[in-house]
Design an enzyme around this catalytic site. Structure first.
Site, short mmCIF file in Angstrom:
data_model
loop_
_atom_site.label_atom_id
_atom_site.label_comp_id
_atom_site.label_asym_id
_atom_site.label_seq_id
_atom_site.Cartn_x
_atom_site.Cartn_y
_atom_site.Cartn_z
N ASP A 16 0.78 -1.25 -0.02
CA ASP A 16 -0.05 0.02 -0.22
C ASP A 16 0.95 1.34 0.05
O ASP A 16 1.83 1.15 0.56
CB ASP A 16 -1.07 -0.20 1.24
CG ASP A 16 -2.10 1.22 1.20
OD1 ASP A 16 -3.12 0.84 0.58
OD2 ASP A 16 -1.61 2.09 1.71
N ASN B 204 -3.08 13.10 -3.95
CA ASN B 204 -4.01 13.38 -4.72
C ASN B 204 -4.59 14.91 -4.27
O ASN B 204 -4.84 15.85 -5.14
CB ASN B 204 -5.09 12.41 -4.57
CG ASN B 204 -4.96 11.13 -5.52
OD1 ASN B 204 -4.16 11.28 -6.51
ND2 ASN B 204 -5.36 10.00 -5.06
N HIS C 293 -5.19 14.34 -9.10
CA HIS C 293 -5.35 13.18 -9.44
C HIS C 293 -4.58 12.66 -10.64
O HIS C 293 -3.99 11.33 -10.65
CB HIS C 293 -6.80 12.77 -9.93
CG HIS C 293 -7.60 12.81 -8.22
ND1 HIS C 293 -7.70 11.67 -7.49
CD2 HIS C 293 -8.62 13.80 -8.08
CE1 HIS C 293 -8.69 11.96 -6.63
NE2 HIS C 293 -9.17 13.35 -6.68
N ASP D 195 -2.21 9.44 -10.56
CA ASP D 195 -2.10 8.45 -11.46
C ASP D 195 -0.67 8.13 -11.86
O ASP D 195 -0.15 6.81 -12.25
CB ASP D 195 -3.00 8.59 -12.91
CG ASP D 195 -4.58 8.88 -12.29
OD1 ASP D 195 -4.84 8.20 -11.30
OD2 ASP D 195 -5.34 9.44 -13.13
N GLU E 281 -4.70 2.41 -4.05
CA GLU E 281 -3.33 2.26 -4.28
C GLU E 281 -2.83 1.17 -3.51
O GLU E 281 -1.76 1.14 -3.10
CB GLU E 281 -2.94 3.70 -3.29
CG GLU E 281 -3.08 3.69 -1.94
CD GLU E 281 -4.64 4.25 -1.53
OE1 GLU E 281 -4.85 4.55 -0.24
OE2 GLU E 281 -5.44 4.15 -2.33
#
Length: 410
Positions: A285, A293, A298, A302, A328
């Site tokens: 994680d 973010n 965002h 990505d 994630e």
């Protein structure tokens, strides 16, 4: 994950190459069947044409014979019956042989109403009664009856033996002046000369039909092959969409779990209970990904997910499996890996991400990951339990300060 639509599911299970092979096989079999049936049909057409021509000739000859010899074919007291006196047989025989020779006639018989042979070019059968001949019955009922037959040998009108002869046997009714059937002719016409023409016609027609069908099927094959190629590409796209996470290029959640179940089943089938026969699960994680973010947007998030995925994959073996478990969070499946080896791999994964900052649109960004490790061994073949243990180990790593590896035994 969005469920696959039924139509897409059905499309993905079609084998385009198998479909193309099946259609090709059907086309070949169809061509063979069509050519075979057509050849027999064409042969029958030619044969019926020969029989019809021979029958017409036999009818014409019968009319000529009756026109010239009717008075010699009936007794003086029986105007409506056929009768040949013994004195007339030899004279009639000479005239018949001379008259019929140019017409390829090899044999002739004359029957009276009682089915008795009153004349034949084979004198040994004169006087015989043929009462078991349905074709003779048909002629005495007033109908012409013709049939093509192959004779191994016949004696022609010149008293010579002919070998392997095709003859059309035609029964032609003989009628009285009042129109009543009083007997019939049986005329054997030699049609052997047409055998080569029939075979040649059938072969030529079959070859021409084969070329036409081959051209049509060839053109159809090209169209179908193009269609199957497009279907295969569509299947590949569907398969990719169904198994690959579009953002990171790793397996999606459904596929990574499916691969994990397959590896577990394979381990279960092996039946070995040694510690080396195990599967390691590494749950990963990203630390504080929400902050990325929120601060960078965002799109930057990505990019972080894609770059992290790329670095993690470089640390895995070719047969290891890696997928996006959700958001994630990621899951790695390490076949034939015990706990200590899995912890070492997880540590390499952690350093691959955290030791070198990521380049996000020209901005250097330090990203770290936390990892939890669990093992499915021969002693505990429980995928669900192992996933839970890996997840719990991951949260222990988070609670211990992040950017670290924890295992189920920790």
């Amino acid at each position: 994950m969005t469920e696959e639509k039924p139509a897409d599911h059905e499309l993905s299970h079609i084998d385009p190459q198998g479909l193309l092979r099946l259609m090709s096989l059907v086309a070949v079999i169809s061509i063979i069947v069509i050519i075979t049936v057509a050849s027999f049909g064409i042969y029958e057409v030619f044969q019926r044409h020969i029989i019809r021509g021979a029958e017409d000739d036999a009818v014409s000859l019968s009319e000529l014979i009756l026109a010239h010899e009717r008075k010699n074919l009936s007794g003086p007291a029986q105007k409506d019956a056929l009768s040949i006196t013994p004195q007339n047989i030899s004279r009639l025989d000479r005239r018949f042989r001379s008259f019929l020779k140019p017409f390829n006639i090899v044999k002739i018989k004359i029957y009276d109403r009682e089915r008795r042979i009153i004349y034949s070019t084979d004198p040994s059968i004169i006087g015989h009664i043929d009462d078991t001949n349905p074709r003779l019955d048909n002629a005495l009922a007033g109908h012409n009856d013709s049939k093509l037959e192959n004779k191994e040998s016949v004696i022609d009108l010149a008293e010579e033996q002919q070998i392997d002869v095709d003859v059309v046997e035609t029964y032609v009714p003989i009628r009285s002046a009042q129109g009543d059937v009083i007997g019939c002719f049986e005329i054997y016409a030699d049609v052997t000369r047409y055998r080569g023409e029939i075979n040649g016609g059938v072969i030529t027609s079959a070859l021409l039909l084969t070329l036409i069908l081959a051209a049509v099927c060839g053109a159809s094959y090209l169209v179908v092959r193009k269609g199957t190629n497009q279907l295969r590409l569509a299947q590949d796209r569907l398969r990719h969409l169904a198994t690959i996470d579009p953002l990171t290029g790793a397996f999606n959640r459904g596929e990574i779990l499916s691969r994990a179940r397959k590896e577990t089943s394979r381990l279960r089938r092996s039946g070995e209970q040694t510690p080396s026969r195990s599967i390691a699960l590494v749950m990963l994680d990203l630390d504080r990904f929400k902050n990325i973010n929120d601060t960078l947007g965002h799109l930057a998030g990505d990019l972080v997910l894609r770059q992290v995925t790329r670095r993690i994959k470089l640390e895995l073996r070719d047969y290891d499996l890696f997928g996006r478990y959700g958001g994630e969070e990621f899951l790695a499946i390490l076949p034939a890996t015990n706990l200590s080896s899995a912890v070492s791999v997880a540590e390499r994964m952690r350093r691959a991400v955290g030791d070198t900052p990521l380049d996000i649109e020209g901005q250097s960004l330090q990203v770290t990951v936390s990892l939890g490790v669990a093992v499915i061994s021969g002693e505990a073949l429980d995928l669900t339990g192992a996933l839970k243990e890996a997840d719990e180990a991951l949260y222990r790593a988070k609670n211990a300060g992040r950017n670290r590896v924890c295992s189920e035994k920790a």
